[in-house]
Design a protein around this motif. Structure first.
Motif, short mmCIF file in Angstrom:
data_model
loop_
_atom_site.label_atom_id
_atom_site.label_comp_id
_atom_site.label_asym_id
_atom_site.label_seq_id
_atom_site.Cartn_x
_atom_site.Cartn_y
_atom_site.Cartn_z
N ARG A 136 0.85 -1.19 0.00
CA ARG A 136 0.00 0.00 0.00
C ARG A 136 0.89 1.24 0.00
O ARG A 136 1.54 1.55 1.00
N PRO A 137 0.94 1.99 -1.11
CA PRO A 137 1.83 3.16 -1.21
C PRO A 137 1.55 4.24 -0.17
O PRO A 137 2.46 4.97 0.22
N GLY A 138 0.29 4.37 0.27
CA GLY A 138 -0.03 5.41 1.25
C GLY A 138 0.78 5.27 2.52
O GLY A 138 1.37 6.24 3.01
N LEU A 139 0.82 4.07 3.08
CA LEU A 139 1.61 3.79 4.28
C LEU A 139 3.03 3.34 3.96
O LEU A 139 3.89 3.31 4.83
N GLY A 140 3.23 2.92 2.71
CA GLY A 140 4.53 2.39 2.35
C GLY A 140 4.80 1.04 2.97
O GLY A 140 5.94 0.72 3.30
N LEU A 199 -3.10 -11.64 14.18
CA LEU A 199 -2.83 -10.47 13.32
C LEU A 199 -3.61 -9.26 13.81
O LEU A 199 -3.07 -8.14 13.86
N LEU A 200 -4.86 -9.44 14.18
CA LEU A 200 -5.67 -8.34 14.67
C LEU A 200 -5.12 -7.80 15.99
O LEU A 200 -5.02 -6.59 16.19
N ARG A 201 -4.78 -8.69 16.89
CA ARG A 201 -4.32 -8.27 18.22
C ARG A 201 -2.96 -7.60 18.19
O ARG A 201 -2.62 -6.83 19.09
N THR A 202 -2.18 -7.86 17.16
CA THR A 202 -0.85 -7.26 17.05
C THR A 202 -0.81 -6.17 15.98
O THR A 202 0.27 -5.78 15.53
N ASN A 203 -1.98 -5.69 15.59
CA ASN A 203 -2.10 -4.53 14.68
C ASN A 203 -1.44 -4.75 13.33
O ASN A 203 -0.87 -3.83 12.74
N ARG A 204 -1.52 -5.98 12.83
CA ARG A 204 -0.92 -6.27 11.53
C ARG A 204 -1.95 -6.37 10.41
O ARG A 204 -1.59 -6.67 9.27
N ILE A 205 -3.22 -6.13 10.73
CA ILE A 205 -4.22 -5.86 9.69
C ILE A 205 -4.51 -4.37 9.82
O ILE A 205 -5.26 -3.93 10.69
N ARG A 206 -3.87 -3.58 8.98
CA ARG A 206 -3.87 -2.12 9.13
C ARG A 206 -5.17 -1.48 8.68
O ARG A 206 -5.57 -0.43 9.19
N GLN A 207 -5.79 -2.06 7.68
CA GLN A 207 -6.96 -1.44 7.06
C GLN A 207 -8.15 -1.50 8.01
O GLN A 207 -8.68 -2.56 8.31
N ALA A 208 -8.61 -0.33 8.47
CA ALA A 208 -9.71 -0.28 9.44
C ALA A 208 -10.99 -0.88 8.88
O ALA A 208 -11.76 -1.52 9.62
#
Length: 207
Positions: free
Chosen positions: A68-72, A161-170
């Motif tokens: 994702r280019p926005g976050l890089g 993944l959810l608990r460790t904030n590795r799915i970034r897309q809200a």
């Protein structure tokens, strides 16, 4: 619980500043119910979006990863896309996107939730579907500019993944959390004193 009282703002003027397939910007002058005015307000117009929480017959979640280019960043996501004018419905758009991005399809489908990406400045909605019992029906059919990988993950891996904030897309975390809230399982509790695993069930690394 009843909805809040509608306090719609009056549009005094409206003009388009920029119109492209992936970005349309509208400038408006607005008036609040009490007479206060906002001379410069900008709204981004987009088609409605869809995403899919897809689960195979043996209980694996179908995820993808892409840059994702926005976050890089390259991060994990659930399959998603834009509704096209040729789609007969949001459900049809979701089924098309799942097949194109992952090659999976079939199963039982239902609407999980509908969320607004950013109601302050965007006019579109995201329709989040749950597809259970899906199976591999064919190959991916990616757009010329798409570069993504498919992963099959267990319930515990997705929760990690959810608990460790590795799915970034809200917009993707929201339907996943709702699914787990409405379909709890005994194994969902975090494992205390144990570090998260670094591989998904398909053998690919979870970074």
């Amino acid at each position: 619980m009843k909805d809040p009282e509608d306090r719609k703002w009056k549009v005094l003027s409206s003009e388009y500043l920029f119109r492209r397939p992936w970005l349309t910007v509208r400038h408006e002058s607005l008036e609040l119910p009490d007479g206060r005015r906002v001379p410069d307000y900008y709204i981004l117009e987009y088609p409605d979006w869809i995403n899919i929480t897809a689960i195979t017959r043996d209980g694996h979640f179908v995820l993808i990863d892409q840059y994702r280019p926005g976050l890089g960043e390259t991060s994990y996501e659930i399959p998603a896309g834009v509704s096209e004018p040729t789609d007969a419905s949001m459900l049809a758009a979701a089924q098309r996107e799942l097949a194109e991005e992952t090659g999976y399809g079939g199963g039982q489908w239902q609407l999980l939730t509908v969320v607004a990406p950013n109601p302050a400045t965007q006019n579109n909605l995201t329709h989040c579907f749950l597809a259970t019992g899906v199976e591999r029906l064919g190959d991916q059919h990616l757009d010329p500019t798409e570069d993504l990988r498919v992963h099959l993950m267990t319930r515990r891996e997705v929760l990690e993944l959810l608990r460790t904030n590795r799915i970034r897309q809200a917009l993707m975390a929201a339907p996943l959390w709702r699914y787990f809230a409405e379909h709890p399982a005994p194994e969902d509790a975090p494992v205390r004193g144990k570090e998260p695993g670094n591989e998904s069930s398909d053998g690919s690394a979870i970074r």
